[in-house]
Design an enzyme around this catalytic site. Structure first.
Site, PDB file in Angstrom:
ATOM      1  N   TRP A   1       0.838  -1.205   0.000  1.00 44.03           N
ATOM      2  CA  TRP A   1       0.000   0.000   0.000  1.00 44.03           C
ATOM      3  C   TRP A   1       0.868   1.248   0.000  1.00 44.03           C
ATOM      4  CZ3 TRP A   1      -4.277  -1.364  -1.827  1.00 44.03           C
ATOM      5  CH2 TRP A   1      -4.863  -2.586  -1.464  1.00 44.03           C
TER       6      TRP A   1
ATOM      7  N   ASP B   1      -1.575   6.717   6.506  1.00 47.33           N
ATOM      8  CA  ASP B   1      -2.595   5.761   6.068  1.00 47.33           C
ATOM      9  C   ASP B   1      -2.769   4.775   7.217  1.00 47.33           C
ATOM     10  OD1 ASP B   1      -4.074   3.673   5.052  1.00 47.33           O
ATOM     11  OD2 ASP B   1      -2.681   3.176   3.430  1.00 47.33           O
TER      12      ASP B   1
ATOM     13  N   LYS C   1     -11.513  -2.105   7.357  1.00 50.69           N
ATOM     14  CA  LYS C   1     -10.577  -2.930   8.103  1.00 50.69           C
ATOM     15  C   LYS C   1     -10.870  -2.926   9.611  1.00 50.69           C
ATOM     16  CE  LYS C   1      -8.137  -3.631   4.269  1.00 50.69           C
ATOM     17  NZ  LYS C   1      -7.339  -2.530   3.717  1.00 50.69           N
TER      18      LYS C   1
END
Ligand SMILES: *Cc1c(COP(=O)(O)O)cnc(C)c1O
Length: 362
Positions: free
Chosen positions: A107, A174, A198
């Site tokens: 990511w 993030d 998540k």
């Protein structure tokens, strides 16, 4: 309303992920009749009073749970954290300026790529040399960068910053896969963002928590849809927000608050992670794939010391009602995602299977 379900599944999915049972029940009820209105949450206007109250509650719960400063704003947008990768440099990198990134996984790699599309981007630290199996330490962040971006939890490779980095420039994180898993000092961050699916709610909403003072200084003209300052000023209602995802996220945050907030989440998550990592370390058939000091409390990655045993192990955990522990294709082996709503009983069920397997094959 009660709904019959199959026997218990231990859901280790990396995302979209397990949410508390009571959240599913309330969400199901609201689909049929939202707060006694005779209307479904799926058919009410986002500008109706009841939904405005949901949005306001969701925004204030984010701030309350994380202890954010009063002036910080919260918006819920579409596009996933992946759109966030592009919005971050657009909103925070000055024209002719530069950004700094730590690259700790898939990511983060994507975030770097998007920043490079916008301007000068420096990768100040990377763990790519060892397949992202550790968190880099002891690097310097240039004091003339417009911001430093990092990924607090590496969902795919199973590492996590235990200590958040100190930075001479605004921090942007993030936090998709470990937000609300532990306390953080929000004032240290210009922006925290993450996909809801998540640890916060279902897929469809991306949460941005930011200091509005730090926006609007890039000299860049932005489409209003990509402009965080605009979304903040419009209270996350510039266009139709992801109504249902915001509602279910609000319910999940209410649940977190009712059981003791992020301090309690941290305690529970530490106990679950210890239970599983202790088994991985105790049983020679299993091996962790990451540096021990950087192990993620959310996503535990491991392999079998003899890969030929994998099919037999797979049969066994599936029989025990365990779901979703196959590793990401870039790591192989197994990944047990232990998000906030996963009960410790589910971790015990996995550890029991590992022990039984080790007895048979050890
Ligand atoms: C899942 C994930 C993403 C991608 O999120 P989308 O909402 O699918 O765009 C980004 N960062 C991290 C850390 C993730 O775990």
């Amino acid at each position: 309303m009660t709904v019959a379900t199959k026997t218990k599944v231990h859901n280790y999915s990396a995302g979209p992920c397990i949410l508390p049972r009571e959240v599913f029940e309330k969400a199901a009820q609201a689909v049929l009749d939202f707060e006694g209105s005779g209307l479904s949450i799926l058919e009410i206007s986002h500008r109706s009073k009841p939904f405005e109250a949901v949005m306001a509650k969701a925004q204030s719960l984010v701030k309350e749970l994380l202890g954010a400063p009063d002036n910080y704003q919260v918006v819920f947008l579409g596009g996933g954290a992946s759109l966030g990768f592009h919005m971050v440099p657009l909103n925070y990198m000055k024209l002719g300026g530069k950004s700094a990134y730590a690259n700790t996984g898939e990511w983060a790699t994507r975030a770097v790529k998007e920043s490079k599309l916008v301007g000068d981007t420096i990768v100040v630290a990377s763990s790519e040399d060892k397949n992202f199996s550790y968190i880099p330490k002891g690097y310097a962040i240039p004091s003339d960068a417009d911001y430093f971006h990092f990924t607090s939890n590496n969902t795919i490779f199973g590492t996590q910053y235990r200590q958040l980095p100190k930075s001479p420039v605004p921090l942007i994180c993030d936090m998709s896969s470990d937000i609300f898993s532990r306390p953080v000092n929000v004032a240290d961050f210009a922006l925290i963002y993450g996909g809801a699916q998540k640890n916060m709610g279902p897929a469809g909403a991306t949460m941005y928590l930011f200091d509005p003072e730090r926006l609007g200084h890039t000299g860049r003209k932005l489409s209003p849809m990509l402009d965080l300052k605009n979304h903040g000023a419009k209270e996350s209602m510039y266009n139709t927000p992801p109504v249902f995802a915001v509602y279910v996220s609000m319910l999940t945050m209410e649940w977190m608050k009712s059981v003791g907030g992020v301090v309690e989440m941290e305690k529970r998550n530490a106990a679950k992670a210890k239970l599983l990592y202790d088994a991985i370390d105790r049983l020679p058939l299993f091996k962790g794939t990451t540096a021990a000091e950087d192990r993620s409390v959310m996503n535990a990655t491991f392999v079998m010391s003899d890969a030929a045993l994998e099919p037999a192990f797979d049969v066994m955990w599936k029989e025990a009602g365990i779901s979703g522990i196959r590793g990401h294709r870039s790591v192989g082996g197994y990944r047990a995602s232990m998000y906030n709503a996963l009960p410790i009983e589910s971790v015990q069920a996995l550890v029991d299977v590992m022990e039984e397997f080790a007895k048979k094959h050890g």
